[in-house]
Design a protein around this motif. Structure first.
Motif, PDB file in Angstrom:
ATOM      1  N   PHE A  39       5.136  26.803  36.186  1.00  0.00           N
ATOM      2  CA  PHE A  39       6.385  26.088  35.915  1.00  0.00           C
ATOM      3  C   PHE A  39       6.534  25.779  34.425  1.00  0.00           C
ATOM      4  O   PHE A  39       7.608  25.989  33.845  1.00  0.00           O
ATOM      5  CB  PHE A  39       6.420  24.798  36.728  1.00  0.00           C
ATOM      6  N   LEU A  40       5.463  25.292  33.798  1.00  0.00           N
ATOM      7  CA  LEU A  40       5.534  25.001  32.364  1.00  0.00           C
ATOM      8  C   LEU A  40       5.744  26.281  31.553  1.00  0.00           C
ATOM      9  O   LEU A  40       6.490  26.281  30.561  1.00  0.00           O
ATOM     10  CB  LEU A  40       4.263  24.284  31.909  1.00  0.00           C
ATOM     11  N   SER A  41       5.106  27.372  31.967  1.00  0.00           N
ATOM     12  CA  SER A  41       5.308  28.649  31.284  1.00  0.00           C
ATOM     13  C   SER A  41       6.740  29.120  31.426  1.00  0.00           C
ATOM     14  O   SER A  41       7.312  29.707  30.496  1.00  0.00           O
ATOM     15  CB  SER A  41       4.349  29.702  31.844  1.00  0.00           C
ATOM     16  N   LEU A  42       7.339  28.863  32.592  1.00  0.00           N
ATOM     17  CA  LEU A  42       8.733  29.253  32.808  1.00  0.00           C
ATOM     18  C   LEU A  42       9.664  28.482  31.878  1.00  0.00           C
ATOM     19  O   LEU A  42      10.628  29.044  31.334  1.00  0.00           O
ATOM     20  CB  LEU A  42       9.116  29.010  34.264  1.00  0.00           C
ATOM     21  N   ILE A  43       9.376  27.196  31.654  1.00  0.00           N
ATOM     22  CA  ILE A  43      10.203  26.393  30.735  1.00  0.00           C
ATOM     23  C   ILE A  43      10.093  26.936  29.311  1.00  0.00           C
ATOM     24  O   ILE A  43      11.103  27.129  28.620  1.00  0.00           O
ATOM     25  CB  ILE A  43       9.771  24.918  30.790  1.00  0.00           C
ATOM     26  N   VAL A  44       8.858  27.191  28.866  1.00  0.00           N
ATOM     27  CA  VAL A  44       8.657  27.726  27.512  1.00  0.00           C
ATOM     28  C   VAL A  44       9.302  29.110  27.391  1.00  0.00           C
ATOM     29  O   VAL A  44       9.885  29.454  26.361  1.00  0.00           O
ATOM     30  CB  VAL A  44       7.164  27.779  27.173  1.00  0.00           C
ATOM     31  N   LEU A  45       9.195  29.912  28.461  1.00  0.00           N
ATOM     32  CA  LEU A  45       9.808  31.247  28.463  1.00  0.00           C
ATOM     33  C   LEU A  45      11.315  31.158  28.276  1.00  0.00           C
ATOM     34  O   LEU A  45      11.898  31.898  27.475  1.00  0.00           O
ATOM     35  CB  LEU A  45       9.474  31.965  29.773  1.00  0.00           C
ATOM     36  N   ALA A  46      11.963  30.250  29.002  1.00  0.00           N
ATOM     37  CA  ALA A  46      13.419  30.100  28.883  1.00  0.00           C
ATOM     38  C   ALA A  46      13.816  29.649  27.482  1.00  0.00           C
ATOM     39  O   ALA A  46      14.777  30.169  26.897  1.00  0.00           O
ATOM     40  CB  ALA A  46      13.925  29.110  29.933  1.00  0.00           C
ATOM     41  N   LEU A  47      13.072  28.696  26.913  1.00  0.00           N
ATOM     42  CA  LEU A  47      13.388  28.218  25.569  1.00  0.00           C
ATOM     43  C   LEU A  47      13.171  29.309  24.524  1.00  0.00           C
ATOM     44  O   LEU A  47      13.978  29.461  23.592  1.00  0.00           O
ATOM     45  CB  LEU A  47      12.519  26.999  25.242  1.00  0.00           C
ATOM     46  N   SER A 104       5.767  35.027  30.329  1.00  0.00           N
ATOM     47  CA  SER A 104       6.322  35.532  31.587  1.00  0.00           C
ATOM     48  C   SER A 104       5.234  35.943  32.576  1.00  0.00           C
ATOM     49  O   SER A 104       5.528  36.154  33.754  1.00  0.00           O
ATOM     50  CB  SER A 104       7.233  36.732  31.314  1.00  0.00           C
ATOM     51  N   ILE A 105       3.979  36.026  32.133  1.00  0.00           N
ATOM     52  CA  ILE A 105       2.898  36.489  33.006  1.00  0.00           C
ATOM     53  C   ILE A 105       2.662  35.514  34.158  1.00  0.00           C
ATOM     54  O   ILE A 105       2.645  35.903  35.341  1.00  0.00           O
ATOM     55  CB  ILE A 105       1.609  36.688  32.195  1.00  0.00           C
ATOM     56  N   ALA A 146       3.403  36.286  38.117  1.00  0.00           N
ATOM     57  CA  ALA A 146       2.252  36.367  39.014  1.00  0.00           C
ATOM     58  C   ALA A 146       2.373  35.367  40.152  1.00  0.00           C
ATOM     59  O   ALA A 146       2.022  35.658  41.303  1.00  0.00           O
ATOM     60  CB  ALA A 146       0.969  36.136  38.230  1.00  0.00           C
ATOM     61  N   TRP A 147       2.886  34.180  39.843  1.00  0.00           N
ATOM     62  CA  TRP A 147       3.040  33.157  40.884  1.00  0.00           C
ATOM     63  C   TRP A 147       4.129  33.552  41.869  1.00  0.00           C
ATOM     64  O   TRP A 147       3.962  33.401  43.086  1.00  0.00           O
ATOM     65  CB  TRP A 147       3.366  31.818  40.237  1.00  0.00           C
ATOM     66  N   LEU A 148       5.257  34.081  41.386  1.00  0.00           N
ATOM     67  CA  LEU A 148       6.345  34.482  42.272  1.00  0.00           C
ATOM     68  C   LEU A 148       5.949  35.663  43.154  1.00  0.00           C
ATOM     69  O   LEU A 148       6.400  35.768  44.303  1.00  0.00           O
ATOM     70  CB  LEU A 148       7.586  34.844  41.440  1.00  0.00           C
ATOM     71  N   MET A 149       5.122  36.551  42.643  1.00  0.00           N
ATOM     72  CA  MET A 149       4.675  37.707  43.421  1.00  0.00           C
ATOM     73  C   MET A 149       3.584  37.342  44.433  1.00  0.00           C
ATOM     74  O   MET A 149       3.220  38.164  45.277  1.00  0.00           O
ATOM     75  CB  MET A 149       4.172  38.807  42.490  1.00  0.00           C
TER      76      MET A 149
END
Length: 220
Positions: free
Chosen positions: A41-49, A169-170, A174-177
């Protein structure tokens, strides 16, 4: 080079609220034994920013960090520590600019704020975006300003946006898959802890010792 004509200070209250939210989310996820979900989740936030900063970096230069302005006898000095996004790359570091001008920049809000967010049109004399996006460099420049305010200094690490986007994005992918979950759901009739077939021993798992009815592990 003078700073942009408008600069918006970030309210300390907003920064503390954001930090408290991240800490609360992290604590909740860890208490629920979901560290991988938290990381994703934190990686997703940083990815979006980072993706937004990448798109926005070509028409404008954006800065977030600490600033200090020093006027002295017809000279102005701007010191800043933080992150600059411009021309498809991120710069992490320190820069001091000194210029001769009797006028002060125009500010929105309190000019003494320690934390700033600014956005200004990209300078026409900067490197082309294609060149900037392909480089990973260390900038270490210093030259005399001829004033008592010190040297014109620029020290920063330059990292293109695209490897940052790829890196962050890794974990979400990986979590969604399903290949990097905290605990994969087991089919009915199998041990929820290790996945062993419990049809012959439904009360206790002979593989890991989990007492299914009690919901806890018993060492055999």
């Amino acid at each position: 080079t003078p700073p942009p004509s408008t600069a918006l200070p970030i309210a300390p209250t907003a920064a503390w609220i954001a930090l408290a939210g991240v800490l609360a989310l992290s604590t909740t996820a860890l208490l629920l034994h979901r560290p991988r979900a938290l990381c994703a989740f934190l990686s997703l936030i940083v990815l979006a920013l980072t993706a937004y900063a990448w798109v926005d970096s070509y028409p404008a230069a954006r800065f977030i960090g600490a600033k200090r302005f020093i006027p002295a006898s017809g000279q102005n000095s701007e010191e800043k520590w933080g992150i600059t996004s411009a021309d498809g790359a991120l710069q992490f570091g320190y820069e001091q600019s000194i210029w001769a001008d009797l006028t002060r920049p125009v500010f929105l809000g309190d000019s003494t704020s320690p934390l700033w967010s600014t956005r200004a049109p990209a300078a026409p004399d900067e490197d082309p975006p294609a060149k900037a996006a392909a480089r990973l460099t260390w900038i270490n420049q210093s030259r005399s300003s001829g004033t008592s305010l010190g040297n014109q200094t620029h020290r920063a690490v330059v990292i293109p946006h695209w490897p940052m986007v790829a890196l962050f994005s890794i974990a979400p992918l990986a979590w969604l898959m399903g290949s990097w979950r905290d605990r994969k759901p087991q089919p009915k009739g199998r041990c929820p802890n290790c996945g062993y077939d419990l049809r012959a021993t439904p009360e206790r798992c002979p593989e890991c010792g989990l007492a299914v009815g009690e919901g806890k592990t018993i060492r055999q």
